[in-house]
Design a protein around this motif. Structure first.
Motif, PDB file in Angstrom:
ATOM      1  N   ASN A 130       8.502  28.441  15.321  1.00  0.00           N
ATOM      2  CA  ASN A 130       9.213  28.351  14.047  1.00  0.00           C
ATOM      3  C   ASN A 130       9.725  26.940  13.786  1.00  0.00           C
ATOM      4  O   ASN A 130       9.786  26.496  12.632  1.00  0.00           O
ATOM      5  N   LEU A 131      10.083  26.214  14.844  1.00  0.00           N
ATOM      6  CA  LEU A 131      10.468  24.810  14.689  1.00  0.00           C
ATOM      7  C   LEU A 131       9.288  24.010  14.135  1.00  0.00           C
ATOM      8  O   LEU A 131       9.433  23.231  13.195  1.00  0.00           O
ATOM      9  N   MET A 146       2.789  24.449  -2.455  1.00  0.00           N
ATOM     10  CA  MET A 146       1.578  24.921  -3.110  1.00  0.00           C
ATOM     11  C   MET A 146       1.846  26.142  -3.978  1.00  0.00           C
ATOM     12  O   MET A 146       1.246  26.327  -5.044  1.00  0.00           O
ATOM     13  N   GLN A 147       2.758  27.001  -3.533  1.00  0.00           N
ATOM     14  CA  GLN A 147       3.030  28.230  -4.281  1.00  0.00           C
ATOM     15  C   GLN A 147       3.875  27.955  -5.527  1.00  0.00           C
ATOM     16  O   GLN A 147       3.898  28.769  -6.450  1.00  0.00           O
ATOM     17  N   SER A 148       4.536  26.797  -5.566  1.00  0.00           N
ATOM     18  CA  SER A 148       5.322  26.450  -6.748  1.00  0.00           C
ATOM     19  C   SER A 148       4.574  25.510  -7.686  1.00  0.00           C
ATOM     20  O   SER A 148       4.974  25.317  -8.832  1.00  0.00           O
ATOM     21  N   ALA A 149       3.492  24.939  -7.184  1.00  0.00           N
ATOM     22  CA  ALA A 149       2.717  23.999  -7.999  1.00  0.00           C
ATOM     23  C   ALA A 149       1.903  24.745  -9.049  1.00  0.00           C
ATOM     24  O   ALA A 149       1.499  25.893  -8.857  1.00  0.00           O
ATOM     25  N   ALA A 151       5.251  25.976   6.530  1.00  0.00           N
ATOM     26  CA  ALA A 151       6.217  26.502   5.572  1.00  0.00           C
ATOM     27  C   ALA A 151       6.419  25.553   4.398  1.00  0.00           C
ATOM     28  O   ALA A 151       6.435  25.972   3.235  1.00  0.00           O
ATOM     29  N   GLN A 152       6.548  24.272   4.692  1.00  0.00           N
ATOM     30  CA  GLN A 152       6.758  23.298   3.622  1.00  0.00           C
ATOM     31  C   GLN A 152       5.527  23.190   2.724  1.00  0.00           C
ATOM     32  O   GLN A 152       5.639  23.133   1.493  1.00  0.00           O
TER      33      GLN A 152
END
Length: 359
Positions: A340-341, A354-357, A348-349
């Motif tokens: 997860n680190l 990509m999902q907001s673009a 995740a970033q």
């Protein structure tokens, strides 16, 4: 005289006399039966076993065949561990967390609430200590295991009524796979363990108030949207549920090194094929479900927070009572922390952007 000419002119008797015959290894044909925990109609999850069987046949030139049998045909869907352990069948394809009633440790070979995602699970099994630790555990059941499929992160299921707060979980009768039911119980819910082929009828008749299965493609095929319009996300109990191939240890030990390699490779192909199919098919199915009136809703944060807190408390409690669980979970949780680190800065970033673009 060269070898071909020798064989042509001397005949087999002459070749044998000359000591020039090629080595011939007569190998008996191998016939295995695979018991699935899933109905044949679910072509993705059941289909992974068919991919495995097909590849075993192809790689062995037809000398090693595996017949695939849906849940209930050879034995009950939840009877496959006993079937493999006792040698009733040579192998099975199932979701290990179905068998947490035998030992909670089974769930670590599949999925636990707020556990590893699918990539992390594959990494733990193949490059971490997962395979080694699970193999040691399965020795007690006469089983040799191989990862064989993953659905990727799942949806949170279908509900007759909306879930607006923790109060809506109280008394909720929900079909929920295996280990997650323990957490649902701490939240006031009533888990039901029902095979995939029997869920629709239970939901339609009102025997249960809600159900989870996998994701849009399978859920649409099972028709859950017709009787429960509210579709929640995410499936916090199944961030990366792994399916497993269980093989009877004596049947596996009897294989030649070549056939053991075939089994390993065929299982790996089926492992990647399953998630590839889900990732390819789920988007279109979700669009169709929404178009037909399905409401896609996020779980309230209070529900997520309570589930997380109760899950961590549960794992601590089990570790204090079950040495087999503790040995594996300690390694699993340390691996999860590091993963997860790493994913925080990369996957995740990238995914969030990509999902907001606008594409």
């Amino acid at each position: 005289m060269d070898r071909r000419s020798l064989i042509k002119h001397a005949g087999i008797a002459g070749v044998l006399a000359a000591g020039a015959a090629p080595a011939v290894h007569a190998q008996a044909a191998i016939r295995w039966r695979l018991a699935s925990s899933f109905p044949k109609a679910l072509d993705t999850i059941y289909g992974a076993a068919e991919v495995f069987a097909k590849k075993v046949g192809e790689m062995s030139g037809g000398k090693f065949s595996v017949s695939v049998h849906p849940g209930g045909e050879l034995m009950p869907a939840f009877g496959v561990v006993d079937g493999v352990q006792e040698g009733t069948v040579e192998c099975a394809h199932t979701a290990p967390y179905y068998f947490f009633g035998k030992d909670d440790t089974f769930a670590l070979d599949c999925a636990i609430p707020f556990g590893l995602n699918s990539r992390q699970m594959t990494a733990w099994m193949y490059e971490g200590n997962g395979m080694k630790l699970m193999r040691e555990f399965y020795e007690g059941y006469n089983i040799v295991n191989f990862p064989m499929g993953n659905t990727g992160a799942q949806m949170g299921g279908w509900y007759r009524k909306e879930i607006k707060s923790l109060a809506d979980i109280q008394g909720l009768k929900m079909r929920i796979g295996g280990f997650a039911g323990k957490v649902l119980t701490t939240m006031g819910g009533v888990p039901q363990n029902i095979p995939g082929g029997e869920i629709y009828q239970a939901l339609e008749k009102g025997t249960i108030d809600a159900t989870e299965w996998v994701g849009p493609y399978d859920d649409q095929k099972l028709g859950f949207n017709k009787v429960a319009p509210n579709y929640y996300y995410p499936g916090w109990w199944e961030g990366g549920p792994q399916l497993s191939l269980y093989i009877n240890n004596k049947a596996y030990a009897a294989l030649s090194p070549e056939n053991k390699a075939i089994v390993e490779c065929a299982a790996a192909i089926a492992h990647t094929t399953m998630q590839a199919k889900y990732d390819a098919l789920n988007p279109g199915a979700l669009k169709q479900l929404v178009a037909s009136g399905t409401k896609v809703l996020p779980f309230p944060k209070a529900v997520m927070d309570a589930a997380f807190k109760n899950s961590m408390a549960l794992y601590s409690d089990i570790s204090s009572k079950n040495a087999k669980w503790k040995k594996i979970y300690d390694d699993y949780s340390a691996f999860r922390k590091d993963q997860n680190l790493w994913f925080r800065f990369t996957e995740a970033q990238f995914d969030r952007y990509m999902q907001s673009a606008s594409l």
